[in-house]
Design an enzyme around this catalytic site. Structure first.
Site, PDB file in Angstrom:
ATOM      1  N   GLU A   1     -12.960   2.775   3.900  1.00 35.14           N
ATOM      2  CA  GLU A   1     -12.459   2.362   5.150  1.00 35.14           C
ATOM      3  C   GLU A   1     -12.582   4.127   5.578  1.00 35.14           C
ATOM      4  O   GLU A   1     -11.021   5.156   5.728  1.00 35.14           O
ATOM      5  CB  GLU A   1     -10.558   2.464   4.676  1.00 35.14           C
ATOM      6  CG  GLU A   1      -9.524   2.161   5.551  1.00 35.14           C
ATOM      7  CD  GLU A   1      -8.507   1.913   5.014  1.00 35.14           C
ATOM      8  OE1 GLU A   1      -7.522   0.626   5.925  1.00 35.14           O
ATOM      9  OE2 GLU A   1      -7.483   2.670   4.442  1.00 35.14           O
TER      10      GLU A   1
ATOM     11  N   GLU B   1       0.676  -1.144  -0.199  1.00 34.16           N
ATOM     12  CA  GLU B   1      -0.150   0.167   0.318  1.00 34.16           C
ATOM     13  C   GLU B   1       0.637   0.910   0.046  1.00 34.16           C
ATOM     14  O   GLU B   1       1.863   1.187   0.186  1.00 34.16           O
ATOM     15  CB  GLU B   1      -1.183  -0.416   1.224  1.00 34.16           C
ATOM     16  CG  GLU B   1      -1.644   0.916   1.427  1.00 34.16           C
ATOM     17  CD  GLU B   1      -2.759   1.316   2.482  1.00 34.16           C
ATOM     18  OE1 GLU B   1      -3.559   2.019   2.845  1.00 34.16           O
ATOM     19  OE2 GLU B   1      -2.543   0.350   3.324  1.00 34.16           O
TER      20      GLU B   1
END
Length: 282
Positions: free
Chosen positions: A256, A155
């Protein structure tokens, strides 16, 4: 096409946090979701008691939801830490101790994606030394993920919130995934495309989608500014998800985002009222 044709999961480490951990899977199910994801739920320990692992597994199973993503141990999240695997000394040892624990837990629930956050730069340590340690630990993580049939996710974060984190662009994260694949020969290292973090970095999101959709193993969203629900900021998230679909991405999209000053169960009013949102193909 709109939001209604997406497969959304809920990140239970940022939504429903007003509830105890073991109550969150059922809360997500009650809100109409069939899948959840998590940061490592025990930030104080990479190796929790077996009873804690069993209790969370049972809570997920009893709720009837699927675990689609799990972070390896990454230190204190939320908090100052951004990962552990590139940190010399105790933190990287804790990461290595966690690798098989996390993979076994994820595998027991059919989870197919494990996220390994890189870690901040450390004063007085050569970045090349951290990068070598990171690759070594990412290789271990990729092999553990492969053992359970999962992808290893890499990520990119953003420089404003994570100024010492070295992977702060889509190309940097994809390059690291390529290095892991080259080292293992497994081909299971994938890009975690978090549209919030990439937008905070000022990246051209349609171009990122066009360039890296084929390397993407998971997508996460939050609006910008504010990291709130879609519609609270200015990101054209519906348009971007349509671009992802047209580019070939048909996987899960993780929610998220922060719910704001309301209970998490009230933070999904932007979604079409067509629960569930949705089950993965078996």
């Amino acid at each position: 096409m709109g939001f209604e044709d997406r497969r959304f999961d809920v990140n239970l480490s940022i939504l429903f946090t007003e509830l105890p951990l073991l109550e969150r899977p059922a809360a997500a199910a009650a809100a109409g979701f069939t899948a959840v994801e998590l940061w490592w739920p025990w930030p104080d320990t990479p190796t929790p008691e077996r009873s804690a692992l069993h209790a969370l597994k049972r809570a997920i199973e009893d709720a009837g939801v699927r675990l689609t993503g799990l972070n390896f141990y990454a230190g204190q999240l939320p908090g100052p830490d951004r990962g552990a695997l590139s940190l010399p000394g105790e933190e990287s040892r804790r990461f290595r101790a966690n690798v098989d624990v996390a993979a076994d837990f994820a595998g027991s629930l059919g989870c197919t994606a494990l996220n390994a956050l890189y870690g901040n730069r450390v004063d007085g340590v050569d970045p090349a030394e951290q990068d070598a340690l990171a690759l070594e630990n990412l290789v271990l993580a990729a092999r553990a993920a492969d053992r359970i049939g999962a992808a290893l996710l890499i990520e990119a974060l953003n420089t404003a919130e994570s100024p010492r984190y070295p992977l702060v662009s889509a190309p940097a994260a994809v390059e690291m995934a390529d290095r892991v694949d080259a080292a293992t020969g497994l081909g299971n290292a994938k890009f975690l495309m978090d549209l919030y973090h990439l937008s905070m970095n000022g990246e051209d999101l349609p171009r990122v989608i066009e360039t890296y959709a084929a390397r993407t193993g998971h997508v996460q969203i939050a609006d910008n500014p504010g990291r709130g629900a879609p519609g609270t900021g200015s990101l054209p998230l519906e348009y971007l998800l349509d671009r992802l679909r047209k580019a070939g991405y048909d996987g899960w999209v993780g929610l998220e985002y922060e719910p704001g000053d309301r209970p998490s169960a009230e933070a999904f009013d932007w979604l079409p009222r067509r629960p569930p949102y949705r089950e993965a193909p078996r």
